[in-house]
Design a protein around this motif. Structure first.
Motif, PDB file in Angstrom:
ATOM      1  N   LEU A  46     -12.297   0.368  -4.481  1.00  0.00           N
ATOM      2  CA  LEU A  46     -11.026   0.751  -5.087  1.00  0.00           C
ATOM      3  C   LEU A  46     -11.297   1.239  -6.509  1.00  0.00           C
ATOM      4  O   LEU A  46     -12.236   0.788  -7.160  1.00  0.00           O
ATOM      5  CB  LEU A  46     -10.052  -0.426  -5.088  1.00  0.00           C
ATOM      6  CG  LEU A  46      -9.750  -1.024  -3.699  1.00  0.00           C
ATOM      7  CD1 LEU A  46      -8.839  -2.235  -3.823  1.00  0.00           C
ATOM      8  CD2 LEU A  46      -9.132   0.020  -2.769  1.00  0.00           C
ATOM      9  N   ASP A  81      -6.335   4.788  -6.164  1.00  0.00           N
ATOM     10  CA  ASP A  81      -7.551   4.111  -5.719  1.00  0.00           C
ATOM     11  C   ASP A  81      -8.511   5.028  -4.988  1.00  0.00           C
ATOM     12  O   ASP A  81      -9.730   4.870  -5.090  1.00  0.00           O
ATOM     13  CB  ASP A  81      -7.187   2.934  -4.809  1.00  0.00           C
ATOM     14  CG  ASP A  81      -6.629   1.771  -5.597  1.00  0.00           C
ATOM     15  OD1 ASP A  81      -7.412   1.097  -6.277  1.00  0.00           O
ATOM     16  OD2 ASP A  81      -5.408   1.548  -5.536  1.00  0.00           O
ATOM     17  N   MET A 130       0.852  -1.175   0.000  1.00  0.00           N
ATOM     18  CA  MET A 130       0.000   0.000   0.000  1.00  0.00           C
ATOM     19  C   MET A 130       0.894   1.233   0.000  1.00  0.00           C
ATOM     20  O   MET A 130       1.913   1.268   0.703  1.00  0.00           O
ATOM     21  CB  MET A 130      -0.844   0.002   1.269  1.00  0.00           C
ATOM     22  CG  MET A 130      -2.280   0.394   1.087  1.00  0.00           C
ATOM     23  SD  MET A 130      -3.135   0.412   2.675  1.00  0.00           S
ATOM     24  CE  MET A 130      -2.823  -1.242   3.256  1.00  0.00           C
ATOM     25  N   LEU A 133      -8.461  -1.899   4.999  1.00  0.00           N
ATOM     26  CA  LEU A 133      -7.727  -2.687   4.016  1.00  0.00           C
ATOM     27  C   LEU A 133      -6.955  -3.817   4.688  1.00  0.00           C
ATOM     28  O   LEU A 133      -6.944  -4.952   4.209  1.00  0.00           O
ATOM     29  CB  LEU A 133      -6.768  -1.782   3.239  1.00  0.00           C
ATOM     30  CG  LEU A 133      -7.406  -0.897   2.177  1.00  0.00           C
ATOM     31  CD1 LEU A 133      -6.448   0.209   1.760  1.00  0.00           C
ATOM     32  CD2 LEU A 133      -7.806  -1.738   0.967  1.00  0.00           C
ATOM     33  N   LEU A 180      -8.305  -5.738 -10.117  1.00  0.00           N
ATOM     34  CA  LEU A 180      -8.791  -6.213  -8.826  1.00  0.00           C
ATOM     35  C   LEU A 180      -8.757  -7.736  -8.747  1.00  0.00           C
ATOM     36  O   LEU A 180      -8.496  -8.312  -7.684  1.00  0.00           O
ATOM     37  CB  LEU A 180     -10.208  -5.687  -8.591  1.00  0.00           C
ATOM     38  CG  LEU A 180     -10.331  -4.163  -8.486  1.00  0.00           C
ATOM     39  CD1 LEU A 180     -11.781  -3.753  -8.276  1.00  0.00           C
ATOM     40  CD2 LEU A 180      -9.460  -3.622  -7.369  1.00  0.00           C
ATOM     41  N   ASP A 200      -0.188  -2.434  -4.589  1.00  0.00           N
ATOM     42  CA  ASP A 200      -1.530  -2.930  -4.903  1.00  0.00           C
ATOM     43  C   ASP A 200      -2.577  -1.850  -4.736  1.00  0.00           C
ATOM     44  O   ASP A 200      -3.529  -1.763  -5.517  1.00  0.00           O
ATOM     45  CB  ASP A 200      -1.870  -4.113  -3.981  1.00  0.00           C
ATOM     46  CG  ASP A 200      -0.893  -5.248  -4.119  1.00  0.00           C
ATOM     47  OD1 ASP A 200      -0.593  -5.633  -5.255  1.00  0.00           O
ATOM     48  OD2 ASP A 200      -0.422  -5.756  -3.079  1.00  0.00           O
ATOM     49  N   VAL A 201      -2.448  -1.066  -3.699  1.00  0.00           N
ATOM     50  CA  VAL A 201      -3.413  -0.012  -3.399  1.00  0.00           C
ATOM     51  C   VAL A 201      -2.658   1.297  -3.254  1.00  0.00           C
ATOM     52  O   VAL A 201      -1.639   1.360  -2.553  1.00  0.00           O
ATOM     53  CB  VAL A 201      -4.192  -0.312  -2.101  1.00  0.00           C
ATOM     54  CG1 VAL A 201      -5.161   0.828  -1.777  1.00  0.00           C
ATOM     55  CG2 VAL A 201      -4.942  -1.637  -2.223  1.00  0.00           C
ATOM     56  N   GLY A 254     -14.126  -3.688  -5.086  1.00  0.00           N
ATOM     57  CA  GLY A 254     -13.339  -3.430  -3.898  1.00  0.00           C
ATOM     58  C   GLY A 254     -13.208  -4.679  -3.052  1.00  0.00           C
ATOM     59  O   GLY A 254     -13.491  -5.798  -3.509  1.00  0.00           O
TER      60      GLY A 254
END
Length: 423
Positions: free
Chosen positions: A177, A101, A38, A116, A234, A58-59, A192
């Motif tokens: 997301l 995101d 993240m 998350l 995703l 990833d995020v 998400g």
């Protein structure tokens, strides 16, 4: 990771440049290990930091107003001679471009990041007791024969629950997301991560919208290539983290516009079909309303494919079919569309008879729109049971079963071996 940087340090020369590779390799190693990454990008995040570890996780969260980019505004203006538009390279601009995101104010960061992390590591949370299983209908004879056009109208009813309503009702701690990390954030696809009875899942669905204004804004659930690429991103995240994937189908079809074609609509749909066929995690699909053509199938490759009893699913819309087959002035539009709807055999009874769906969820008799809460409760119960059942299968079995499920369509009975290969 929290970033705040003007970029690589010029005074350290090429040695500084090499740090972009070092940090990018570190992210790749975390990916290979299946570890959630993240980033929180703050103001400013530029240059070699933006072009390496800040934008690979990833995020990606961004603080409001944070400026993020490769070249700074002064460099761009002096190099190109162009004046930059207001808001260029801000977090809000990047969100619209599908590159982050979410934009999260600092007071909300702790809660957002905790949601998350809880979805990724739910072991410390108490597991909710599963709901009593709702039996699905697997015998077509238990479903009434339906007029095709009437079925289409019910499936399209404006008050049926939408994907974002399912997400917030079915899942605890759902966090939407955004973005495909390439070109945009299509509002016709929402997705998400959240908890389904304490189990983390990724949920993705077509979003038609509720009122006229939202329906126009979401293009009536007709996704662009960026929507399918967002869904693919995703799904890859779910595969990395070992999360089951739940998809909800409700669309008249993919966006048929010029811009969608220019951006590779067919390529985006085809890539999703290939990707979903090989996902090493359970995939549960529910047709909640209208399933139109490849735009629906791009979210429809599952180990379990279910439908609500008033849902429809077809290779083409009745209107499209009628326009191709019946052009004579002697027939009214309603006559031709009704004839097409009947010929396409698109309602739940026919879908179950042909094995297109594995089971049908009996929604309220007059339609999901008459009791949305009951409908969403039924879907949650059935999906949770399907996820529990599939969770006991290993990745190889999940992929093999999913591939075999789709390879049998159109094959003469007995012509597929147990492993899905033609005999």
């Amino acid at each position: 990771m929290v970033t705040a940087s003007g970029g690589a340090r010029m005074q350290e020369g090429a040695l500084s440049l090499m740090q972009m590779v070092k940090t990018s390799q570190a992210i790749a190693m975390l990916d290979e290990a299946g570890i959630l990454t993240m980033a929180l990008v703050t103001d400013p995040t530029y240059g070699g930091v933006a072009a390496s570890f800040a934008t690979l996780p990833d995020v990606i969260l961004a603080e409001p107003g944070a400026r993020v980019g490769f070249a700074g505004p002064r460099v761009i203006e002096q190099t190109t001679g162009q004046q930059l538009p207001a808001g260029f390279q801000t977090a809000e601009f990047l969100l619209g471009q599908g590159l982050v995101d979410s934009v999260v104010p600092r007071p909300a960061l702790r809660r957002t990041i905790a949601r998350l992390l809880s979805a990724h590591e739910p072991k410390s949370r108490p597991q909710a007791a599963p709901e009593p299983a709702v039996p699905v209908i697997t015998d077509p004879a238990r479903l009434p024969e339906r007029d095709g056009l009437a079925a289409v109208r019910l499936a399209r009813h404006a008050d049926r629950p939408t994907a974002d309503e399912y997400a917030t009702f079915m899942l605890e701690e759902f966090l939407e997301l955004h973005g495909d990390r390439v070109s945009g954030d299509c509002p016709a696809i929402v997705g998400g991560i959240g908890l389904l009875h304490g189990r983390p899942v990724a949920l993705i669905g077509h979003q038609k919208g509720r009122d006229t204004r939202e329906r126009v804004q979401r293009n009536f659930g007709m996704a662009s290539p960026s929507g399918y690429r967002k869904a693919a991103r995703l799904m890859r995240l779910a595969a990395k983290l070992g999360l089951p994937v739940v998809t909800l189908i409700d669309t008249p079809g993919a966006d048929p516009g010029i811009q969608a074609e220019e951006r590779g609509q067919a390529w985006a749909i085809a890539e999703n079909l290939r990707l979903m066929s090989a996902l090493p995690v359970p995939v549960v699909v529910v047709i909640t309303g209208e399933g139109g053509s490849g735009g629906a199938l791009a979210l429809g490759v599952g180990n379990r494919v279910l439908a609500l009893s008033n849902a429809v699913y077809s290779v083409i819309s009745p209107e499209g079919c009628a326009a191709i087959l019946w052009k004579g002035p002697e027939l009214t539009r309603e006559d031709t569309v009704g004839r097409a709807a009947a010929a396409l055999r698109l309602h739940a009874r026919e879908l179950l008879a042909y094995g297109i769906v594995d089971g049908v969820i009996a929604e309220p008799p007059d339609g999901a729109h008459t009791d949305p809460v009951q409908t969403m409760s039924l879907v949650r119960s059935v999906v949770a049971a399907a996820v529990r059942e599939l969770a006991d299968l290993d990745a190889a079995r999940l992929v093999a079963d999913r591939r075999q499920r789709f390879r049998r369509f159109g094959a003469p009975q007995g012509q597929l071996a147990d492993n899905g290969d033609p005999r």
